[in-house]
Design an enzyme around this catalytic site. Structure first.
Site, mmCIF file in Angstrom:
data_model
loop_
_atom_site.group_PDB
_atom_site.id
_atom_site.type_symbol
_atom_site.label_atom_id
_atom_site.label_comp_id
_atom_site.label_asym_id
_atom_site.label_seq_id
_atom_site.Cartn_x
_atom_site.Cartn_y
_atom_site.Cartn_z
ATOM 1 N N GLY A 24 0.778 -1.229 0.000
ATOM 2 C CA GLY A 24 0.000 0.000 0.000
ATOM 3 C C GLY A 24 0.809 1.278 0.000
ATOM 4 N N GLY A 26 2.780 2.591 2.228
ATOM 5 C CA GLY A 26 4.161 2.471 2.685
ATOM 6 C C GLY A 26 5.094 1.980 1.599
ATOM 7 N N TYR A 162 -11.107 3.667 15.177
ATOM 8 C CA TYR A 162 -10.181 4.078 14.121
ATOM 9 C C TYR A 162 -10.039 5.591 14.105
ATOM 10 C CZ TYR A 162 -8.043 4.780 9.549
ATOM 11 O OH TYR A 162 -7.205 5.172 8.536
#
Length: 291
Positions: A24, A26, A162
């Site tokens: 993703g 990163g 979250y």
């Protein structure tokens, strides 16, 4: 067109740590930095996936094990870490069912915030230039409860948890910037968010929402992971940054497009709450900052 990967200054001679660089955002961040000449350290729990990304990057990449959900792993990484110019706190989990880290923290606040808080505290003396912490547009729904950060009293809500963790990331990045400045340090702290990017982060709620999010990810609505990485790359490399600033996409209500300053919930500017979060985070992790 705005700022793009081609605008990244020459990174030759610089070293950057990217947590969660095995996929993703990163992975795209690490690839772009290496492409600009940086040495990149892929600090990941899943080193098998990270090895594949490192192989794609080539000699500029090294892999190190880091499980942000286990403070022993965070300490082990910090002990072996020799230094870098930039730390990018990128790794995260999103909207998962109630689970707990090795130390008993709620998994989202534990991984996204407390793990990175501990990591930054331990390695900051070895970071020469800047720290970039990833938040999210979803910080807007976050309401930090200092008396129940780990969801031991409240009825668990995966999305609220979250949002809390992403608000914590934003507050941490801002408070770190303030403390570094007050100490007269030349180091800076920035915060970034990817807008709405199609990554592997979605689809782990173990609910009907996974089907919906996976379908949306296949439409033109979200931008690519490479597009979502641009605010992080800007914050990590631009000479024009200002410490404590939140960067994100600048088009379609902050969901996509070239990076720039991002709007945010002013709750992140509540100094008493920020300081309270810092104090609670030090208490829970048992790790303090030397600033």
């Amino acid at each position: 067109m705005g700022w793009s990967v081609s605008d990244i200054p020459d990174q030759t001679g610089r070293t950057v740590v990217v947590t969660g660089a095995n996929s993703g955002l990163g992975a795209e961040t690490a690839k772009a930095l290496a492409g600009a000449g940086a040495q990149v350290i892929l600090a990941c729990r899943n080193t098998e996936k990270a090895d594949r990304v490192a192989t794609e990057i080539g000699a500029a990449a090294t892999v190190a094990h880091l499980d942000l959900a286990h403070l022993d792993s965070v300490r082990a990484f910090a002990d072996e870490f020799t230094g870098a110019d930039v730390l990018i706190n990128n790794a995260g989990v999103m909207a998962i069912p109630l689970r707990r880290t090795a130390q008993g923290f709620e998994m989202q606040i534990g991984t996204n915030h407390l793990g990175h808080f501990a990591l930054t505290a331990l390695v900051l003396p070895k970071i020469t230039e800047r720290v970039v912490t990833l938040s999210s547009m979803m910080h807007q729904i976050g309401r930090i409860d200092l008396g129940d950060l780990n969801w031991e009293k409240r009825r668990y809500s995966r999305w609220r948890a979250y949002g809390d963790s992403k608000m914590a990331n934003l507050m941490f990045g801002k408070e770190l910037a303030a403390r570094l400045s007050a100490a007269g340090s030349s180091k800076v702290s920035l915060i970034a968010h990817p807008g709405y990017a199609a990554t592997g982060l979605q689809g782990h709620s173990e609910s009907f929402e996974d089907v919906f999010m996976n379908l949306v990810n296949k439409t033109p609505i979200p931008q690519s992971a490479a597009g979502g990485a641009l605010p992080t790359l800007y914050a990590a490399t631009s000479p024009d940054i200002t410490t404590g600033t939140f960067y994100g996409p600048t088009e379609f209500f902050g969901s996509r497009g070239a990076p720039g300053r991002s709007g945010y919930s002013k709750r992140a500017d509540d100094l008493a709450l920020r300081e309270g979060l810092w104090t609670v985070s030090e208490k829970l992790t048992g790790i303090t900052f030397d600033i």
